[in-house]
Design a protein around this motif. Structure first.
Motif, mmCIF file in Angstrom:
data_model
loop_
_atom_site.group_PDB
_atom_site.id
_atom_site.type_symbol
_atom_site.label_atom_id
_atom_site.label_comp_id
_atom_site.label_asym_id
_atom_site.label_seq_id
_atom_site.Cartn_x
_atom_site.Cartn_y
_atom_site.Cartn_z
ATOM 1 N N PHE A 190 11.320 -0.529 13.361
ATOM 2 C CA PHE A 190 10.392 0.356 14.056
ATOM 3 C C PHE A 190 9.816 -0.452 15.209
ATOM 4 C CE2 PHE A 190 6.101 2.615 13.274
ATOM 5 C CZ PHE A 190 6.540 3.820 13.788
ATOM 6 N N GLY A 215 11.594 4.821 15.984
ATOM 7 C CA GLY A 215 12.385 4.541 14.788
ATOM 8 C C GLY A 215 13.756 4.006 15.155
ATOM 9 N N THR A 239 7.416 8.951 22.194
ATOM 10 C CA THR A 239 6.025 8.520 22.018
ATOM 11 C C THR A 239 5.682 7.270 22.829
ATOM 12 O OG1 THR A 239 6.185 9.363 19.776
ATOM 13 C CG2 THR A 239 4.307 7.947 20.249
ATOM 14 N N ASP A 279 -2.306 18.160 11.138
ATOM 15 C CA ASP A 279 -3.123 19.127 11.880
ATOM 16 C C ASP A 279 -2.320 19.793 12.994
ATOM 17 O OD1 ASP A 279 -5.438 19.051 10.415
ATOM 18 O OD2 ASP A 279 -6.257 17.333 11.508
ATOM 19 N N MET A 326 3.472 7.097 5.870
ATOM 20 C CA MET A 326 4.219 6.963 7.134
ATOM 21 C C MET A 326 4.958 8.233 7.524
ATOM 22 S SD MET A 326 3.802 3.881 8.342
ATOM 23 C CE MET A 326 5.193 3.331 9.339
ATOM 24 N N PRO A 345 2.565 11.256 10.315
ATOM 25 C CA PRO A 345 2.434 11.470 11.777
ATOM 26 C C PRO A 345 3.686 11.978 12.501
ATOM 27 C CG PRO A 345 1.717 9.237 11.125
ATOM 28 C CD PRO A 345 2.432 9.822 9.964
ATOM 29 N N PRO A 346 4.901 11.486 12.188
ATOM 30 C CA PRO A 346 6.019 11.854 13.075
ATOM 31 C C PRO A 346 6.417 13.325 13.009
ATOM 32 C CG PRO A 346 6.782 10.327 11.348
ATOM 33 C CD PRO A 346 5.335 10.557 11.107
ATOM 34 N N SER A 347 6.964 13.810 14.126
ATOM 35 C CA SER A 347 7.371 15.216 14.299
ATOM 36 C C SER A 347 6.196 16.166 14.111
ATOM 37 C CB SER A 347 8.517 15.591 13.348
ATOM 38 O OG SER A 347 9.682 14.980 13.779
ATOM 39 N N LEU A 359 6.916 1.665 4.639
ATOM 40 C CA LEU A 359 8.308 1.537 5.110
ATOM 41 C C LEU A 359 8.490 0.192 5.822
ATOM 42 C CD1 LEU A 359 8.901 5.161 6.531
ATOM 43 C CD2 LEU A 359 9.659 4.270 4.329
ATOM 44 N N THR A 408 1.761 15.651 13.398
ATOM 45 C CA THR A 408 0.844 15.290 12.310
ATOM 46 C C THR A 408 0.505 16.564 11.530
ATOM 47 O OG1 THR A 408 -1.074 15.731 13.680
ATOM 48 C CG2 THR A 408 -0.227 13.472 13.731
ATOM 49 N N GLY A 431 0.662 10.251 22.016
ATOM 50 C CA GLY A 431 1.356 10.583 20.768
ATOM 51 C C GLY A 431 1.620 12.071 20.718
ATOM 52 N N SER A 432 0.645 12.809 20.177
ATOM 53 C CA SER A 432 0.808 14.267 20.065
ATOM 54 C C SER A 432 0.870 14.932 21.446
ATOM 55 C CB SER A 432 -0.367 14.862 19.287
ATOM 56 O OG SER A 432 -0.564 14.162 18.096
ATOM 57 N N ILE A 455 15.466 8.326 19.504
ATOM 58 C CA ILE A 455 14.845 9.353 20.329
ATOM 59 C C ILE A 455 13.519 8.740 20.759
ATOM 60 C CG2 ILE A 455 13.853 10.614 18.343
ATOM 61 C CD1 ILE A 455 14.699 13.082 20.450
ATOM 62 N N SER A 456 13.346 8.565 22.051
ATOM 63 C CA SER A 456 12.215 7.787 22.549
ATOM 64 C C SER A 456 11.281 8.669 23.372
ATOM 65 C CB SER A 456 12.730 6.609 23.380
ATOM 66 O OG SER A 456 13.501 5.756 22.561
ATOM 67 N N ARG A 508 -1.620 23.741 13.279
ATOM 68 C CA ARG A 508 -1.911 24.463 14.513
ATOM 69 C C ARG A 508 -0.693 25.296 14.952
ATOM 70 N NH1 ARG A 508 -4.941 23.137 19.891
ATOM 71 N NH2 ARG A 508 -6.494 22.125 18.609
#
Ligand SMILES: Cc1cc2nc3c(=O)[nH]c(=O)nc-3n(C[C@H](O)[C@H](O)[C@H](O)COP(=O)(O)OP(=O)(O)OC[C@H]3O[C@@H](n4cnc5c(N)ncnc54)[C@H](O)[C@@H]3O)c2cc1C
Length: 411
Positions: free
Chosen positions: A221, A173, A141, A380, A371, A374-376, A216, A378, A146-147, A138-139, A384
């Motif tokens: 990656f 990934g 980022t 914060d 590791m 961050p994915p899916s 990892l 972060t 990023g977010s 799944i591409s 939120r």
């Protein structure tokens, strides 16, 4: 002293709570544990040391049908649910985090085709994904986005009978080992986000650039470069402009449970390691675990692990039974990745200086846990989303009841 040096540190299963939910998929858990013992474990030490997973292990994941866990049976998959996915990835990761990471990420591109693929796309790709003949990324980022998904630079342009894609994805990934990609791109006016299937063999696709990581380390990656890649109209997933809804749904209902399970499996291994070490190391003529401070630390890891596990299984069970699960999945992802990292730090304390020696594994597990954060989303971003749901009634479109007069917010 001499006798202690000669003794081998072996990792055993630490005691954990029998879980009523896990019982529903006991067979998946047992089969995964058997796979770990027979296929993964013989390579686990070399995978850690070399920072690479042998092709035969990846192939075996495919032949066993693990990549097709969620794929309906009519397409050759196992037709299982979110809870089965959590258990499968948790126990695979407990055996080897890098292999668990390959497995969990393999579910995201596949999940997109299960949920949004046309009948023709499903008939063409799902049987190949179920056996691992095709592996799908799944591409989304990029280096600069990023977010902030809508800040991406990858574009599509309608040309002739199809689309032309240009751009570069980062932190993808399984990218270096995948031959199919679900790519998200914006139109040239940067307004309409859409999702496309891109076959790895198309001219202009380059998946050879690999990120070197400290956590990892063996997880493949990398970057996906798209240079004037032509694809037919049939490769559009859903409709033009539906990309934001697709990304939001897949991140929430596939990315979060997958990452939750990865963090949980790492946490499980951290608990096993800390518990085993406290019974192995001798100090003052007794096992380390005779010290009240060490018991307290093990308790803290155990408490975190059990709570995280409960939250992961409960969220997955909600999802599996079709209940509203958005907030529960977000909370489970947040708790599992944050608490696994905290437990790793507590565990490194128990290992003293040995935490820095690779053969004791715990230092590496701390970086592996890092590791998963961050994915899916972060930590914060996750907080939120949960707060928006709690305080502003921001509910994703698929969770708004028709009789509820609420505004669907997707973002
Ligand atoms: C192991 C791993 C696997 C991955 N696999 C994939 C993959 O298969 N496909 C893919 O597309 N991507 C993948 N990613 C990338 C991942 O999705 C991004 O790392 C993630 O979206 C965060 O982006 P970023 O790393 O650029 O951090 P940034 O977005 O730059 O965030 C930096 C900091 O800013 C904070 N921040 C940003 N926005 C907000 C906000 N709105 N509110 C509050 N705080 C905010 C973040 O919390 C963080 O602390 C993977 C990453 C990892 C580590």
């Amino acid at each position: 002293m001499q006798a202690q040096r000669a003794r081998q540190f072996t990792v055993e299963s630490a005691p954990y709570q029998h879980n009523r939910l896990a019982h529903r998929h006991e067979d998946v858990k047992i089969e995964t544990e058997h796979f770990v013992q027979t296929v993964v474990k013989p390579h686990a030490e070399a995978i850690r040391r070399m920072g690479a997973i042998p092709d035969e292990v990846i192939r075996a994941l495919g032949t066993a049908g693990w990549f097709g866990l969620l794929i309906p049976r009519k397409f050759g998959g196992r037709g299982l649910d979110c809870l089965a996915r959590i258990l499968n990835v948790e126990y695979m990761t407990r055996g080897c985090p890098d292999v668990g990471a390959v497995l969990q990420i393999g579910q995201l591109g596949t999940g997109t085709l299960i949920e949004f693929g046309s009948p023709a796309q499903q008939a063409k790709w799902l049987p190949l994904l179920a056996t691992g003949e095709r592996l799908c990324t799944i591409s989304i980022t990029e280096e600069q986005s990023g977010s902030h998904i809508l800040g991406m630079q990858t574009t599509y342009e309608e040309r002739g009978d199809g689309y032309v894609l240009n751009g570069e994805k980062w932190f993808i990934g399984n990218c270096p080992i995948s031959n199919l990609h679900v790519v998200f791109a914006l139109d040239q006016n940067q307004k309409k986000l859409s999702a496309f299937i891109v076959e790895g063999e198309r001219p202009g696709v380059d998946n050879t650039m690999r990120h070197k990581t400290i956590g990892l380390r063996a997880f493949p990656f990398g970057r996906l470069k798209l240079d004037e890649v032509e694809i037919p109209r049939a490769n559009l997933i859903g409709t033009i402009g539906q990309g934001q809804d697709i990304a939001h749904r897949i991140i929430s209902h596939h990315g979060r449970p997958s990452l939750t399970a990865l963090a949980l499996g790492i946490h499980h291994r951290i608990y096993d390691l800390a518990y085993s070490y406290s019974g192995y190391r001798e100090l003052y003529g007794k096992n380390l675990r005779a010290l009240p401070e060490i018991r307290q630390k093990i308790f803290e890891i155990y408490e975190r692990f059990e709570l995280c596990r409960q939250s992961a299984y409960e969220a997955a069970e909600l999802d599996s039974t079709g209940e509203k699960s958005y907030r529960a999945l977000s909370l489970a992802k947040y708790l599992n990745s944050e608490r696994a990292f905290e437990s790793a730090m507590i565990a490194t304390d128990i290992f003293g200086a040995r935490a820095g020696l690779p053969e004791y594994e715990i230092g590496q597990l701390m970086l592996d846990a890092m590791m998963t954060r961050p994915p899916s989303g972060t930590g914060d971003v996750q907080k939120r989303r949960i707060m928006e749901h709690l305080f502003e009634e921001k509910t994703p479109a698929w969770e708004v009841d028709e009789d509820e007069n609420r505004l669907a917010q997707v973002g």
